[in-house]
Design an enzyme around this catalytic site. Structure first.
Site, PDB file in Angstrom:
ATOM      1  N   HIS A 281      34.029   7.780  34.858  1.00  0.00           N
ATOM      2  CA  HIS A 281      35.331   8.444  34.740  1.00  0.00           C
ATOM      3  C   HIS A 281      35.169   9.866  34.234  1.00  0.00           C
ATOM      4  O   HIS A 281      34.332  10.151  33.383  1.00  0.00           O
ATOM      5  CB  HIS A 281      36.347   7.630  33.926  1.00  0.00           C
ATOM      6  CG  HIS A 281      36.031   7.442  32.473  1.00  0.00           C
ATOM      7  ND1 HIS A 281      36.382   8.372  31.523  1.00  0.00           N
ATOM      8  CD2 HIS A 281      35.435   6.430  31.801  1.00  0.00           C
ATOM      9  CE1 HIS A 281      36.017   7.926  30.323  1.00  0.00           C
ATOM     10  NE2 HIS A 281      35.431   6.760  30.462  1.00  0.00           N
ATOM     11  N   ASP A 293      31.000   9.328  26.568  1.00  0.00           N
ATOM     12  CA  ASP A 293      32.165   8.673  27.198  1.00  0.00           C
ATOM     13  C   ASP A 293      33.002   9.714  27.923  1.00  0.00           C
ATOM     14  O   ASP A 293      33.922  10.262  27.336  1.00  0.00           O
ATOM     15  CB  ASP A 293      32.976   7.956  26.117  1.00  0.00           C
ATOM     16  CG  ASP A 293      34.079   7.108  26.692  1.00  0.00           C
ATOM     17  OD1 ASP A 293      34.092   6.877  27.902  1.00  0.00           O
ATOM     18  OD2 ASP A 293      34.934   6.666  25.905  1.00  0.00           O
ATOM     19  N   GLU A 325      40.787   7.208  32.969  1.00  0.00           N
ATOM     20  CA  GLU A 325      40.406   5.841  32.572  1.00  0.00           C
ATOM     21  C   GLU A 325      40.971   5.542  31.198  1.00  0.00           C
ATOM     22  O   GLU A 325      41.439   4.442  30.917  1.00  0.00           O
ATOM     23  CB  GLU A 325      38.878   5.711  32.580  1.00  0.00           C
ATOM     24  CG  GLU A 325      38.358   4.304  32.294  1.00  0.00           C
ATOM     25  CD  GLU A 325      38.152   3.998  30.814  1.00  0.00           C
ATOM     26  OE1 GLU A 325      38.022   2.825  30.456  1.00  0.00           O
ATOM     27  OE2 GLU A 325      38.139   4.943  30.002  1.00  0.00           O
ATOM     28  N   GLU A 326      40.902   6.555  30.322  1.00  0.00           N
ATOM     29  CA  GLU A 326      41.280   6.336  28.921  1.00  0.00           C
ATOM     30  C   GLU A 326      42.753   5.969  28.754  1.00  0.00           C
ATOM     31  O   GLU A 326      43.135   5.322  27.793  1.00  0.00           O
ATOM     32  CB  GLU A 326      40.941   7.576  28.078  1.00  0.00           C
ATOM     33  CG  GLU A 326      39.451   7.966  28.063  1.00  0.00           C
ATOM     34  CD  GLU A 326      38.556   6.956  27.353  1.00  0.00           C
ATOM     35  OE1 GLU A 326      39.059   5.934  26.868  1.00  0.00           O
ATOM     36  OE2 GLU A 326      37.342   7.209  27.297  1.00  0.00           O
ATOM     37  N   ASP A 353      29.750   3.353  32.321  1.00  0.00           N
ATOM     38  CA  ASP A 353      30.684   3.818  31.275  1.00  0.00           C
ATOM     39  C   ASP A 353      30.389   3.131  29.940  1.00  0.00           C
ATOM     40  O   ASP A 353      31.266   2.537  29.323  1.00  0.00           O
ATOM     41  CB  ASP A 353      32.138   3.548  31.710  1.00  0.00           C
ATOM     42  CG  ASP A 353      33.161   4.091  30.702  1.00  0.00           C
ATOM     43  OD1 ASP A 353      32.794   4.996  29.932  1.00  0.00           O
ATOM     44  OD2 ASP A 353      34.298   3.597  30.687  1.00  0.00           O
ATOM     45  N   HIS A 424      34.904   7.868  21.020  1.00  0.00           N
ATOM     46  CA  HIS A 424      36.239   8.437  20.736  1.00  0.00           C
ATOM     47  C   HIS A 424      36.322   9.218  19.417  1.00  0.00           C
ATOM     48  O   HIS A 424      37.374   9.261  18.786  1.00  0.00           O
ATOM     49  CB  HIS A 424      37.323   7.329  20.733  1.00  0.00           C
ATOM     50  CG  HIS A 424      37.458   6.605  22.032  1.00  0.00           C
ATOM     51  ND1 HIS A 424      38.354   5.580  22.217  1.00  0.00           N
ATOM     52  CD2 HIS A 424      36.811   6.755  23.217  1.00  0.00           C
ATOM     53  CE1 HIS A 424      38.259   5.126  23.463  1.00  0.00           C
ATOM     54  NE2 HIS A 424      37.323   5.819  24.093  1.00  0.00           N
TER      55      HIS A 424
END
Ligand SMILES: [Zn+2]
Length: 468
Positions: A281, A293, A325-326, A353, A424
């Site tokens: 992604h 990520d 995607e998130e 991912d 994140h």
């Protein structure tokens, strides 16, 4: 059963390679090339160069923001520069939300600052902050059992802990506090939500992530504090005195924007209408530069396809860089919808991912008649220290919605032991990626895509699951 009477060494000699690889589903020349492909990919730095380019030249690329469109343009340019035969994009409507500053502190009984971040899509707190007493829960399930009169007018705190694990096992069990905690808390009359970060580090970097307000609930602000602050809070709680908090989260919601799935293809020489889909992604959270990520995934699949290009694969290699995607697989759902009539042409799909560490196992979810192709792949992967796994792969987040439509998938499982230390957070940056480990990933992805592209047997859709 008879073979049990033979000496062990003879069983191996009689049954191993000849049985699984009997029908020559992949020709000898292609298998030889697959070995060379693996070794040349291991020596190449291309995967790392791509992640470096994305994280340095684009940086954070939260869906819906101007940086997201910079990433889309970057991806198109990169595909073209790498010589892909076809480069195109597919529009996806995405949420546009942005973060401002975030501040929180314990105001009583022992004043202390807290490292906090807003969860994605959280509303802002009122100007000057939101003040309230904390009420503690170990999990969202415990919160569900709570008497509303113990929650009403308070700020809910959820202390769900996650421990390091090779496969990141506790993520799926702890993440509910982040994704739906605010809705559960709000229904019981809470005025705000704070969670212990869904992470395995010991640091003051809080972990953001996606959340959703259930329809009809009164929206309350939601943030995550660092694991270090979470520990301090729990120590304060032991003293038995009521704990008061002031939290101030600045966020803004705008109207939805158009983003894009960006797609690059190496056209197949023999079966151009049959696709091997390898994806990652393109979007990331806004706090770090999205190196792990999912910049790593972007580098891995783009580089793998580029390595295959010179071998002129029989089937088309399609690289899909999914949008948002998130936000909840938004680009993937659009991809599935837009390609609904053509999904049967995707003969195998997978998404990278889960960071940039070494791959240790290969799983597939393919029709049983095609397991012989997977056996060929396993043999070529072996020197990379990748074991053969099972036939129950999920395929990766964006690709996980394809098997229900019959699309076969695979997973190259990475070591995720420290993935959730950085996930994140502002600490998801390029320095966490080891170029040698990333090259092992590129080599493995190139092998899986290439060998499947070369198989001369019919690659079948997944058998229909029996209705329960
Ligand atoms: Zn991701």
């Amino acid at each position: 059963m008879k073979s049990l009477l033979l000496p062990l060494t003879m069983i191996g000699a009689l049954t191993m390679p000849s049985m699984t690889l009997a029908n020559d589903s992949v020709d000898k020349a292609s298998l030889e090339k697959a070995h060379q492909l693996r070794d040349s990919a291991l020596r190449s730095n291309l995967g790392y160069d791509i992640v470096e380019s994305l994280t340095v030249e684009v940086g954070p690329r939260l869906a819906g923001t101007p940086a997201d469109l910079v990433a889309v343009a970057w991806a198109e340019d990169k595909f073209k520069a790498l010589g892909f035969d076809k480069v195109y994009k597919q529009p996806v409507e995405v949420r546009h939300w942005e973060r401002g500053f975030a501040k929180a502190s314990v105001t009583a009984p022992f004043p202390q600052p807290l490292a906090i971040t807003a969860l994605g899509d959280s509303i802002a707190t009122p100007k000057g902050g939101l003040k309230g007493e904390l009420v503690f829960f170990d999990s969202v399930d415990e919160l569900r059992q709570a008497n509303p009169k113990d929650v009403k007018g308070k700020i809910v705190y959820i202390d769900a802990r996650m421990h390091r694990h090779l496969e990141g096992k506790e993520y799926s069990t702890t993440v509910a506090g982040r994704s739906i905690g605010s809705s559960v808390a709000s229904k019981k009359g809470a005025i705000g939500l704070i969670i212990r970060s869904i992470g395995t580090d010991s640091s003051r970097f809080p972990h953001t992530g996606n959340m959703n307000y259930k329809d009809g609930v009164n929206k309350i602000p939601a943030g995550a504090i660092s694991t270090s602050d979470a520990m301090m809070l729990m120590q304060m709680k032991k003293r038995g005195l009521p704990i008061s908090i002031n939290m101030e989260l600045e966020t803004r919601a705008y109207k939805p924007k158009t983003s894009y799935n960006v797609i690059g293809e190496i056209t197949g020489s023999k079966y151009p209408d049959e696709y091997i889909l390898i994806g990652a992604h393109l979007d990331s959270w806004d706090e770090g530069t999205g190196a792990l990520d999912d910049g790593a995934g972007v580098g891995i699949v783009m580089a793998a396809a580029h390595e295959i290009k010179k071998l002129k694969p029989k089937r088309t290699i399609r690289v899909v860089l999914f949008a948002n995607e998130e936000g909840g697989l938004i680009g993937a759902k659009e991809y599935r919808k837009a390609n609904a009539k053509e999904l049967h042409k995707i003969k195998l799909a997978g998404e990278s991912d889960f960071g940039a560490r070494n791959i240790w196992r290969f799983d597939s979810q393919v029709h049983p008649d095609n397991l012989d192709v997977m056996a060929h792949i396993n043999k070529v992967l072996k020197p990379l220290s990748i074991n053969s796994g099972n036939n129950k792969a999920g395929g990766g987040p964006d690709v996980s919605i394809l098997p229900e439509k019959g699309v076969p998938v695979f997973s190259l499982r990475q070591d995720g032991t420290d993935y959730f230390d950085y996930h994140h957070t502002p600490n998801d940056t390029l320095d966490k990626i080891n170029p040698t480990e990333l090259a092992q990933n590129v080599a493995a992805w190139a092998v899986v895509a290439y060998v499947t592209a070369q198989a001369d047997e019919k690659l079948l859709p997944l058998p229909k699951k029996k209705a329960k």
